[in-house]
Write a protein that holds these residues in place. Structure first.
Motif, short mmCIF file in Angstrom:
data_model
loop_
_atom_site.label_atom_id
_atom_site.label_comp_id
_atom_site.label_asym_id
_atom_site.label_seq_id
_atom_site.Cartn_x
_atom_site.Cartn_y
_atom_site.Cartn_z
N ARG A 29 32.01 50.52 20.85
CA ARG A 29 33.03 51.30 21.58
C ARG A 29 34.16 50.42 22.10
NH1 ARG A 29 31.21 55.07 26.20
NH2 ARG A 29 33.41 55.57 25.98
N ASP A 30 33.95 49.10 22.09
CA ASP A 30 34.96 48.18 22.61
C ASP A 30 36.07 47.98 21.57
OD1 ASP A 30 36.43 46.21 23.80
OD2 ASP A 30 34.71 44.94 24.29
N PRO A 31 37.33 48.29 21.90
CA PRO A 31 38.41 48.07 20.93
C PRO A 31 38.52 46.61 20.49
CG PRO A 31 39.17 49.41 22.79
CD PRO A 31 37.81 48.91 23.15
N ALA A 32 38.09 45.69 21.35
CA ALA A 32 38.17 44.27 20.99
C ALA A 32 37.30 43.94 19.79
CB ALA A 32 37.76 43.41 22.19
N THR A 33 36.21 44.67 19.59
CA THR A 33 35.33 44.43 18.43
C THR A 33 36.07 44.69 17.13
OG1 THR A 33 33.33 44.98 19.69
CG2 THR A 33 33.22 45.18 17.28
N TRP A 34 36.76 45.81 17.05
CA TRP A 34 37.49 46.16 15.83
C TRP A 34 38.71 45.27 15.65
CZ3 TRP A 34 34.35 48.86 13.09
CH2 TRP A 34 33.38 49.65 13.74
N ARG A 35 39.28 44.81 16.74
CA ARG A 35 40.39 43.85 16.62
C ARG A 35 39.87 42.53 16.03
NH1 ARG A 35 42.08 44.18 21.48
NH2 ARG A 35 40.81 42.48 22.31
N ASP A 36 38.68 42.10 16.44
CA ASP A 36 38.09 40.89 15.87
C ASP A 36 37.88 41.02 14.37
OD1 ASP A 36 38.07 39.74 18.35
OD2 ASP A 36 35.91 39.96 18.69
N LEU A 37 37.39 42.20 13.93
CA LEU A 37 37.14 42.40 12.51
C LEU A 37 38.44 42.41 11.70
CD1 LEU A 37 34.26 45.05 12.61
CD2 LEU A 37 34.11 42.56 12.39
N ARG A 38 39.49 42.99 12.28
CA ARG A 38 40.80 42.95 11.60
C ARG A 38 41.30 41.51 11.50
NH1 ARG A 38 41.80 47.52 14.87
NH2 ARG A 38 42.98 46.22 16.35
N TRP A 39 41.08 40.75 12.56
CA TRP A 39 41.53 39.36 12.56
C TRP A 39 40.78 38.54 11.51
CZ3 TRP A 39 38.17 35.35 14.47
CH2 TRP A 39 38.72 34.08 14.37
N LEU A 40 39.49 38.79 11.32
CA LEU A 40 38.73 38.05 10.31
C LEU A 40 39.33 38.26 8.92
CD1 LEU A 40 35.03 38.65 11.45
CD2 LEU A 40 36.36 36.54 11.65
N GLN A 41 39.78 39.49 8.62
CA GLN A 41 40.40 39.75 7.32
C GLN A 41 41.71 38.97 7.17
OE1 GLN A 41 40.24 44.09 6.14
NE2 GLN A 41 39.54 44.30 8.24
N VAL A 42 42.50 38.93 8.23
CA VAL A 42 43.76 38.19 8.19
C VAL A 42 43.49 36.69 8.11
CG1 VAL A 42 45.87 37.64 9.47
CG2 VAL A 42 45.02 39.99 9.41
N ASP A 43 42.46 36.23 8.83
CA ASP A 43 42.17 34.81 8.90
C ASP A 43 41.71 34.24 7.56
OD1 ASP A 43 42.16 32.54 10.68
OD2 ASP A 43 39.98 32.50 10.45
N MET A 44 41.04 35.07 6.76
CA MET A 44 40.57 34.58 5.47
C MET A 44 41.65 34.67 4.39
SD MET A 44 38.09 37.68 4.08
CE MET A 44 37.16 37.87 5.60
N THR A 45 42.81 35.23 4.70
CA THR A 45 43.90 35.35 3.72
C THR A 45 45.15 34.62 4.22
OG1 THR A 45 44.41 37.51 4.73
CG2 THR A 45 43.04 37.51 2.75
N ALA A 46 46.01 35.34 4.91
CA ALA A 46 47.26 34.73 5.39
C ALA A 46 46.97 33.60 6.39
CB ALA A 46 48.14 35.79 6.04
N GLY A 47 45.96 33.78 7.23
CA GLY A 47 45.63 32.73 8.20
C GLY A 47 45.18 31.46 7.51
#
Length: 426
Positions: free
Chosen positions: A106-124
């Protein structure tokens, strides 16, 4: 003088470029497998929630993802001066797995972390690797210009960037391109590392709405703390007025009467002296109780562990205390924890019907640390955090310090109350 200054400036810039390239290379080397592993395990664990396995695995996986994200926040601050806000909702460490899973999902921060992981493995990953490419790729061009092109020409030539190297002339062109790339590395490499962390902040940083919600919660807890302090001051004033002050006034009147009776009725004066002495003893006891209610001396002198042990000795039920604290927390934290334990024990004695209580205090070394207190009784259960209950007051008290309260109290017992307060020990 000017030559030395230029040499010093060039040396400083070269160190900055080398440092940015090294950090970016290490970051790219570690972050790609970390992001892929974290994202894959998270999706797999969440997918297994409906069949029950994910209820156990998801809290562990998401806790690891949060630790990975917090590590990146630390690097962003230390390496590039980029501050990335964190707004994870607090969760009691001893909460049941399904409760932790539900709270994390239920924590929005959890889904933000998962979005960040996708960005981190590509553009990041690309932005982290670019500073190293700008520094190390020119070395290949210089090697080609120095003669490496000859063995490579046997395979039909060699492409260095957009230069097709087939002879010494084109090899020198590759060397010129390498020099140009190296020249770009000086101004761009440190900036590209900062760009990487700014990209991380854009995806991983808490939104304005979440930060506003965080501020609202903190404002409410601070207001509760002020209200509690004001009520405590009124209680102290009332206790002084109705208790010790009244006794002292009575003692003054008795002493005046004794002065008049000393010559006329020594026996009566002696009797009043005995009463006055007893009144002084009672007044002193009331003052000690009042002081103990404000801040127990044993808490100030011996710390939270011994203060809770002393509190347990005054309980009408057998109470076992286990303390594992390597130091002392700040005085306000110790005071809040002490009175929270006192309130929970009072509730247990009044309402639980238990015949035994266990108290456990220890410090969890996570991030800045967490003081965790568990109070367990073998009573009838059914305890809830509700308006007007003592546990609601405990929750407000802990909230002032960003602490959390969790209650597990099924019908028939036992009841376990867990309190956590973020703090470091001295």
């Amino acid at each position: 003088m000017n030559t030395n200054t230029k040499n010093g400036s060039l040396s400083t810039r070269a160190r900055a470029v080398a440092l940015a390239a090294g950090r970016g290379f290490v970051l790219a080397l570690v972050s790609l497998p970390g992001a892929v592993l974290g994202f894959t395990l998270s999706l797999l664990s969440i997918a297994l929630v409906p069949i029950g396995i994910g209820l156990v695995t998801t809290p562990w996986v998401l806790t690891g993802v949060r630790a990975f994200a917090d590590w990146r926040r630390v690097l962003a601050a230390q390496w590039a001066g980029v501050r990335i806000a964190s707004a994870y909702r607090p969760i009691a460490g001893d909460a049941k797995p399904w409760t932790r899973t539900y709270a994390m999902l239920r924590d929005p921060a959890t889904w933000r972390d998962l979005r960040w992981l996708q960005v981190d493995m590509t553009a990041g990953h690309i932005t982290a690797l670019l500073p190293a490419v700008l520094l190390f790729y020119p070395l290949e061009g210089f090697a080609v210009a120095a003669g490496l092109w000859r063995p490579l020409s046997e395979f039909g030539g060699y492409w260095y960037g957009f230069v097709h190297v087939t002879d010494q002339g084109s090899a020198l062109g590759a060397g010129v391109l390498a020099a140009a790339i190296l020249a770009l590395a000086f101004p761009l490499a440190p900036r590209l590392l900062t760009v990487h962390f700014r990209l991380t902040k854009a995806v991983l940083g808490a939104s304005q709405g979440e930060l506003a919600e965080r501020v609202r919660v903190l404002t409410e807890t601070r207001r509760d703390a002020v209200d509690t302090s004001a009520a405590e001051l009124r209680r102290i004033e009332r206790d002084l007025h109705d208790g010790a002050q009244a006794r002292l006034v009575a003692m003054g009147m008795d002493l005046g009467t004794i002065e008049m009776l000393l010559d006329k009725d020594p026996a009566k004066a002696k009797q009043l002296l005995a009463q006055t002495r007893q009144s002084s003893v009672d007044a002193l006891a009331e003052l000690r109780d009042l002081v103990r209610g404000i801040h127990p001396p044993v808490l100030a002198e011996r710390g939270l562990g011994d203060a809770v042990r002393a509190l347990a000795l005054r309980m009408p039920l057998p109470t076992e205390v286990n303390v594992e604290l390597a130091g002392r927390a700040d005085a306000p934290v110790e005071s809040a924890a002490y009175f929270a334990v006192s309130e929970v024990l009072t509730n247990a004695v009044k309402h639980s019907g238990a015949d035994r209580i266990w108290i456990d205090l220890h410090h969890v070394e996570e991030a800045d640390g967490m003081l965790r207190i568990t109070v367990t009784d073998n009573g009838k259960g059914g305890a809830v955090i509700g308006a007007g209950s003592g546990l609601a007051g405990v929750e407000r008290r802990l909230g002032t310090f960003d602490g959390v309260l969790a209650v597990s109290s099924p019908a028939g017992g036992p009841t376990m109350v867990t309190m956590e307060i973020p703090c470091a020990l001295s």
